[in-house]
Enzyme design. Sequence first.
Site, PDB file in Angstrom:
ATOM      1  CE  LYS A 199       6.408  -8.801  -3.873  1.00 46.15           C
ATOM      2  NZ  LYS A 199       6.198  -9.961  -2.968  1.00 46.15           N
ATOM      3  CG  HIS A 245       3.973  -8.843   2.470  1.00 47.73           C
ATOM      4  ND1 HIS A 245       3.473 -10.138   2.461  1.00 47.73           N
ATOM      5  CD2 HIS A 245       4.341  -8.575   1.190  1.00 47.73           C
ATOM      6  CE1 HIS A 245       3.561 -10.621   1.224  1.00 47.73           C
ATOM      7  NE2 HIS A 245       4.068  -9.703   0.441  1.00 47.73           N
TER       8      HIS A 245
END
Length: 357
Positions: A78, A96
């Site tokens: 993450k 992302h």
Amino acid sequence: MSDLPHVWMRHETRASERRAPLVPEHAARLVSQGVQITVEESPQRVFPLAEYVRAGCRTAPAGSWVDAPGDQHILGLKELPDAPGALRHRHIFFGHAYKGQARADELLARFAAGGGALLDLEYLTDDSGRRLAAFGYWAGYVGAALAVLHRRDELPVPLSTLDRDELDDRLRRGAGAGGDALVIGALGRSGRGACDALETAGLSPVRWDVAETRDLDREALLGHDVLVNTVLVNRPVPPFLTPEDLDDPRRRIRVVVDVTCDVTSECNVLPVYTSTTSWERPVLRLRDGERPVDLIAIDNLPSLLPLEASHAFSAELHPHLLDLNGDASPWKRALRLFEDAVDSAHLPPAEETAHAE
């Protein structure tokens, strides 16, 4: 092939992140083949550090990757912490950053400033474009399971790590309760996981995939109690569900689960919410009144089943780590994608950034 790579697995700073991209069993295989692996201490990782030591890995304090030698590939899952502002290593994680998500340009600028690179796990693909390592199955499984429990008013809040056998027992105890369900993207990894969880709960989900979403039957979509979206798109498409749909008198939907959580992206197919939910607050009420509808959109769903999710992901990823320093096209493609994204953002290269400061 050139020298074998050095891999540095970092501690995850998000408190609810218990997964590992590389499990001890697969780390041992890589070490036996000459890969140097350093594993940071991590209080919440589901695998104790001692298991990595027995696998032949080196250890380091949590967060010490910032001072690691430049030849280390920093492996994580993450988001990175906000510091340092300039990233000089090659980082492997879910960045992302390529679909207009919030803070994407900021992350790319940090790599440009430090001369590092992002090798995004979401875009590590084979020649046909299929992802080589993904958490999709367990994301779909957990997402659908949470929807069932919430629909039965049995969802624990806050959430905590789940035991697979206990979760399945809970799903079976209320078999058939919770209404009917529609899974969009049912043929993909996440979709298969969602369908399996629903079947464990005694439900027979309606399964939609490309053919059904190409010419969307909106009335049919609205005619289910539970909607599970598992579709990940890389370009904008007409949304599956809109705010107007939530106010449609034909709507039966009471629970929406967005497994993909592309909420800040222009590729979001469920533009009915603006922020994800969390372990502490897993459910967001989208509409109140006589026909309420709730949303579950947790962006690290597989971490609720960290053992199963980590083993499955690591099994797919670890063979490719052998080729990080070689000529393997998946890593080359990932690097080219990063370089194209930096070029498109018109970010200055590292030396120019340093000069400007």
